[in-house]
Design an enzyme around this catalytic site. Structure first.
Site, PDB file in Angstrom:
ATOM      1  N   GLU A  17     102.825 107.491  47.203  1.00  0.00           N
ATOM      2  CA  GLU A  17     103.611 106.795  46.184  1.00  0.00           C
ATOM      3  C   GLU A  17     102.711 106.079  45.171  1.00  0.00           C
ATOM      4  O   GLU A  17     102.873 104.901  44.884  1.00  0.00           O
ATOM      5  CB  GLU A  17     104.585 105.814  46.847  1.00  0.00           C
TER       6      GLU A  17
ATOM      7  N   GLU B 236     116.372  97.830  54.917  1.00  0.00           N
ATOM      8  CA  GLU B 236     116.343  98.334  53.538  1.00  0.00           C
ATOM      9  C   GLU B 236     117.466  99.322  53.252  1.00  0.00           C
ATOM     10  O   GLU B 236     118.053  99.311  52.178  1.00  0.00           O
ATOM     11  CB  GLU B 236     114.975  99.004  53.313  1.00  0.00           C
TER      12      GLU B 236
ATOM     13  N   ASP C 187     112.634 108.585  55.378  1.00  0.00           N
ATOM     14  CA  ASP C 187     112.263 107.192  55.099  1.00  0.00           C
ATOM     15  C   ASP C 187     113.254 106.188  55.687  1.00  0.00           C
ATOM     16  O   ASP C 187     114.061 105.627  54.952  1.00  0.00           O
ATOM     17  CB  ASP C 187     112.179 106.984  53.580  1.00  0.00           C
TER      18      ASP C 187
HETATM   19  C1  BDP Z   1     109.906 102.798  51.456  1.00  0.00           C
HETATM   20  C2  BDP Z   1     110.122 101.552  50.688  1.00  0.00           C
HETATM   21  C3  BDP Z   1     108.927 101.138  49.891  1.00  0.00           C
HETATM   22  C4  BDP Z   1     107.701 101.151  50.784  1.00  0.00           C
HETATM   23  C5  BDP Z   1     107.537 102.520  51.344  1.00  0.00           C
HETATM   24  C6  BDP Z   1     106.410 102.612  52.343  1.00  0.00           C
HETATM   25  O1  BDP Z   1     111.209 101.769  49.821  1.00  0.00           O
HETATM   26  O2  BDP Z   1     109.186  99.891  49.368  1.00  0.00           O
HETATM   27  O3  BDP Z   1     106.574 100.781  50.087  1.00  0.00           O
HETATM   28  O4  BDP Z   1     108.682 102.859  52.068  1.00  0.00           O
HETATM   29  O5  BDP Z   1     106.706 102.516  53.527  1.00  0.00           O
HETATM   30  O6  BDP Z   1     110.844 102.776  52.481  1.00  0.00           O
HETATM   31  O7  BDP Z   1     105.263 102.776  51.970  1.00  0.00           O
END
Ligand code: BDP
Length: 723
Positions: A311, A413, A385
């Protein structure tokens, strides 16, 4: 004048009496499951004979906190202060320590071979002609864990007269990951801001840090990553490392090691180098010096957590190196100090057109065997996720030569943030008990991550914390149960989530059976209810873009295809679901052959995963004999009904617990009901616009139009970093 003075005096007196009658603070959830409230008189009476004095050393900080916790706990539960003693003078002594710290314990010659360094034995014994309870570890920390267990027995109303308990953790690293930024914000945090007051550290060590450590030690958590995985390099500067060291000092007596998330490009950002290439000798030397600097300040520092090439975060791929090259560089500088690297596998390329569910496996599986001994691969429970439901991640079991560490999300979340009552125990248990079949039947995910399947001594489980500055720590009373169950399962991933829920309810609220049973039932059903009103039958990621609040199955606004709900459900006028079979993305092939065959066959796939693995027509016949469309509507509706049922249950429980917490739970359940209805209606309205089918008879139409749901926007959702 005289009457006037008299009235004033009476008034002052009345006020003073009133003030004394008011408890110093209301039940606000701050005490978590360590409330230690006075037990019912008949219960306390039973215990008093077995708790008359405490015999414990005070030579080390851990012994001191163990003593203090026992005194505090027993005083609270039994109502009297237990004297400290050196010798057994009458029945009912509680003797705590190790055979090295206590001659009395040495005299008992208990067999502690099998309990390991953090384990303990709790045994009813006779010593010098008196009955006593021995709480024995091979280390001070083991004895501390034993003391917490002993208190838990009293808190939950268990007998303590014939004890013979042997406990040791099945997992080595039991860690909370805080997604906290140095500016105080918490990524995906719904309980206020960060509890780390970086600005006032290292000089001000808030009492809350000690309470945090107590709570964690009480459930066996032995590590904490203080900062977010998306991390700047500032935490590694000398000023911040001193602050980190201050926290480590507070946590040390409780057996909690501190870890940091590190930014791969830190050598450039704060080191003045031109590259962060893991094979560059200068880069390696920079990290080596940084590790040495950290260990000088914090000799028991745990190690690094790294989110790389994920990301948008920098990583080894920026230099055409592999994840193993990156992880090993850190491993080598930490190894001389006994530190570990927790390297995350949460990677997927925005450039790849391949199914996102497959990408981590494809990236990491070929690297099995290339990681150095102190690297763990931290892998999320499912391939996407932290959704309300996903199948287990195919990497579990697929990398026999590498310790795979579980990452669960404790903060909700994708499960309703702070206000929805969703107990995550059943989700964790479902994943841990899933059979990977990699070594035949019984190769559960639990056995993969506790290291027993492949004989790894290093093992780990991480939970993305739900903790913030809210007085109740977690944003709601019931969210505390998710912190609790995470810790208990990290200690022993084969425990039942129901047993853990019951323990938690007794300690957090009351031992009154009329309360315990319905509340545990409600908790156990709550996750399935959320799956039903959000993403039933294998659907996932239908949440609002970015912030993940509320339903937005129509959304295609995100810049990346695999951040869009439409990418996941793939609904069209013919059907719905993501084809991951051999005819589709073939993600099924990443599982062991028997599991792959099961998921590949629509008839054998458990219906809870149906639309995760298959694209099926709207009129597909489900096991119930009904069509998929019918079942979809039924599940959404059932989810809302379940929340109404939870409210009903709670209504009957008024009066069993304190008013403050009772009222907040009631209010939050009302929010949950409103939002569950919104989820149901918005999703049904949307999917109906695609399927073109009428609602099954007896089911209420959505309360508002699809246009209305689509028009909603939420600019200030908590926990989302792009405010
Ligand atoms: C996702 C979240 C994000 C995190 C990412 C992660 O939306 O904020 O940074 O995972 O785990 O679930 O790196």
């Amino acid at each position: 004048m005289k009457t006037c003075l008299h009235t004033l005096a009476t008034l002052v007196l009345t006020l003073a009496t009133m003030l004394c009658a008011v408890p110093t603070h209301a039940e606000d959830g701050y005490d978590l499951w360590l409330r230690y409230h006075l037990l019912a008189p008949e219960q306390a009476k039973l215990y008093r004979d077995h708790a008359t004095e405490i015999i414990i050393g005070s030579a080390t900080p851990t012994q001191i906190v163990t003593r203090d916790e026992l005194q505090r706990g027993l005083h609270g539960l039994l109502g009297n202060t237990l004297p400290l003693s050196d010798t057994v003078t009458h029945d009912g002594a509680i003797i705590v320590g190790t055979s090295a710290s206590s001659p009395l314990i040495a005299k008992l010659q208990l067999d502690t071979q099998s309990i390991g360094n953090e384990g303990y034995v709790i045994r009813s014994v006779v010593l010098d002609g008196h009955t006593a309870t021995a709480i024995v570890g091979r280390s001070d920390i083991g004895a501390l864990y034993g003391a917490f267990h002993f208190l838990r027995l009293l808190q939950t109303g268990q007998p303590i007269d014939h004890l013979d308990l042997h406990e040791s953790p099945r997992i080595t690293l039991r860690v909370l990951d805080h997604w906290d930024y140095l500016n105080g914000q918490v990524e995906r945090g719904y309980a206020g801001t960060s509890i780390w007051d970086w600005w006032k550290l290292p000089d001000w060590r808030a009492p809350r840090y000690t309470d945090y450590a107590r709570a964690n030690a009480s459930i066996g958590i032995n590590g904490t990553v203080l900062n977010d995985v998306v991390s700047g390099a500032t935490i590694l500067t000398p000023v911040y490392l001193e602050k980190v060291a201050a926290l480590a000092d507070v946590f040390r007596p409780y057996g909690i090691r501190v870890y940091l998330s590190v930014r791969f490009s830190a050598p450039i950002e704060i080191g003045g180098l031109k590259t962060a290439d893991p094979l560059d000798p200068q880069v390696q030397a920079w990290w080596r010096a940084k590790a040495d600097e950290i260990y000088k300040l914090i000799p028991d520092f745990g190690g690094f957590l790294v989110k790389a090439d994920s990301e948008g975060q920098p990583g080894p791929k920026d230099y055409h190196r592999t994840h193993a090259d990156g992880a090993n560089m850190f491993a080598d500088v930490l190894a001389p100090h006994g530190g570990v690297v927790m390297w995350r596998t949460f990677v997927y390329s925005q450039a790849s057109a391949d199914d996102r569910a497959k990408q981590a496996y494809e990236e990491f599986k070929p690297l099995d065997g290339q990681f150095h001994a102190n690297v763990l691969l931290q892998t999320k429970n499912g391939p996407i996720d932290f959704q309300p439901r996903e199948p287990f991640h195919p990497l579990f079991g697929a990398m026999p030569k590498t310790p795979l560490m579980m990452e669960f999300e404790i903060t909700k979340e994708y499960l309703g943030f702070a206000t929805h009552l969703v107990y995550l125990g059943p989700l964790y248990e479902e994943v841990l008990s899933s059979d990977t079949m990699v070594r035949g039947k019984g190769s559960t995910v639990a056995k993969v991550i506790d290291g027993s399947l492949e004989g790894h001594t290093l093992s780990g489980m991480a939970g993305d914390a739900n903790i913030g500055t809210d007085r109740n720590w977690c944003g709601s009373d019931f969210n505390q149960a998710n912190w609790y169950v995470f810790g208990r399962l990290a200690w022993n991933p084969t425990l039942s989530s129901r047993t853990i829920a019951e323990e938690w309810v007794r300690m957090t609220f009351t031992n009154n059976e009329a309360f315990v049973k319905p509340v545990v039932d409600m908790m156990m059903g709550s996750r399935e209810a959320a799956v039903d009103y959000m993403t039933p039958l294998g659907l996932l990621h239908l949440m609002g873009p970015g912030h993940h609040y509320g339903p937005a199955p129509w959304d295609a606004s995100e810049s990346e295809a695999d951040w869009r709900p439409v990418y996941y459900h793939r609904a069209d006028h013919l059907g719905i679901g993501f084809d991951r079979t051999s005819n589709g993305s073939n993600a099924v092939a990443q599982y062991a052959p028997p599991i792959a065959a099961q998921f590949n066959d629509v008839k054998q796939t458990p219906e809870r995963f149906l639309l995760y693995f298959h694209h099926v027509p709207w009129d597909y016949r489900m096991r119930s004999g009904q069509t998929l469309w019918y079942e979809l509507v039924a599940h959404y509706t059932r989810g809302v009904d379940d929340v109404k049922q939870m409210q009903e249950t709670w209504r009957h429980l008024d009066g069993y617990i304190d008013e403050e917490r009772y009222q907040q739970v009631a209010a939050f359940l009302a929010i949950q009901e409103k939002e569950a209805q919104w989820w149901r209606d918005a999703c049904i309205a949307y999917f109906q616009s695609i399927s073109g089918l009428p609602l099954p008879p007896g089911y209420a139409p959505p309360q508002r139009s699809l246009k209305y749901y689509e028009s909603l926007s939420f600019p200030y959702v908590p926990g989302f970093s792009s405010w």
